[in-house]
Write an enzyme that holds these catalytic residues in place. Structure first.
Site, mmCIF file in Angstrom:
data_model
loop_
_atom_site.group_PDB
_atom_site.id
_atom_site.type_symbol
_atom_site.label_atom_id
_atom_site.label_comp_id
_atom_site.label_asym_id
_atom_site.label_seq_id
_atom_site.Cartn_x
_atom_site.Cartn_y
_atom_site.Cartn_z
ATOM 1 N N TYR A 82 -6.480 -45.751 18.017
ATOM 2 C CA TYR A 82 -5.513 -45.794 19.111
ATOM 3 C C TYR A 82 -5.344 -44.419 19.753
ATOM 4 O O TYR A 82 -5.486 -44.267 20.970
ATOM 5 C CB TYR A 82 -4.171 -46.310 18.598
ATOM 6 N N SER B 198 -0.640 -42.920 26.122
ATOM 7 C CA SER B 198 0.282 -42.793 24.988
ATOM 8 C C SER B 198 0.437 -41.330 24.609
ATOM 9 O O SER B 198 -0.532 -40.552 24.656
ATOM 10 C CB SER B 198 -0.240 -43.570 23.774
#
Length: 255
Positions: A160, A147
């Protein structure tokens, strides 16, 4: 450029929804023996059914396996059964992911642990088992769905972006370790892709549209935008590319 994966076997974790599902469909259509790992939740089951509807006539090309990436035992079984069924593992795509919107002050230890387990540890577990088979054959492709949040700190929660930053380091370490074995290791780092993860982070569709103002190409990314890059990295065209964390974001991350 035409992708032809006939005779190749790919495992895709988190392969029932989002980027994982788009990758599953493209690999099946390109002729790969495709193993789709999923969780036995209603959303994932519905995702499997949607894939089946898209690839009718190719039933012999895919197999589904219900297994939690956070379970080393499940990932060992996934790899062993893939080899038993198709004779080997050529490509591993780590697409399983989990996030939510919460600030660090409200982040419980249990949610932190789950986030790290699913997004980082789970990807490591399945890699360890898959790479054993790849090493025996002196070839393989390992691709992580990371990501852009690993750089920006976004993604909805601290766990995350932290876990995805760990993926970047894992790619660098494993690429150095396994290049002599003919195995390449890379990550694709999406940002603002229209998937369940983005919808869960921001449920309001009007607010999601506001994100477009931050994207120079003028639209949200689609799962297929990422999946085509995954196929390229899995192909023979990318045999000299390893150790890379490639951002795919419509120009938004470093503008």
């Amino acid at each position: 450029m035409k992708f032809d994966f006939n005779g190749k076997t790919v495992i895709i974790t988190g392969g029932a929804r989002g980027i994982g599902a788009a990758s599953s469909i493209l690999f099946i259509e390109a002729g790969a023996n495709t193993v789709i790992d999923y969780l036995p939740t209603q959303r994932d089951i519905d995702g499997i059914k949607a894939i089946e509807d898209r690839v009718r006539g190719h039933e012999e090309k895919y197999w589904t396996f219900a297994g939690d990436v956070a379970s080393p035992e499940a990932m060992e079984e996934l790899c062993a059964k893939t080899v038993e069924r198709f004779g080997g593992i050529d490509i591993l795509v780590n697409a399983a992911g989990f996030t939510m919107s919460t600030n660090a002050a409200n982040l419980t230890p249990d949610v932190w642990k789950k986030g790290i387990e699913v997004n980082l540890s789970g990807a490591f577990y399945v890699t360890c088992y898959a790479v054993k088979y790849m090493t025996q054959r002196k070839k393989g492709r390992i691709i992580y769905i990371g990501s852009a949040a690993s750089f920006t700190g976004g993604g909805g929660a601290a766990f995350y972006s932290s876990a995805k930053a760990g993926i970047n380091g894992l790619v660098r370490a494993l690429s150095r370790e396994h290049a002599p074995n003919g195995i390449t290791v890379n990550a694709v780092l999406p940002a603002l892709i229209e998937t369940d993860l983005l919808r869960e982070k921001e449920p309001d569709p009007d607010k999601r549209k506001e994100y477009i103002g931050r994207i120079p190409v003028g639209r949200l990314g689609q799962p297929e935008d990422v999946a085509y890059l995954v196929l390229f990295l899995a192909s023979d065209y990318a045999s000299y590319i390893t150790g890379q964390n490639i951002v795919i974001d419509g120009g938004s991350t470093f503008r």
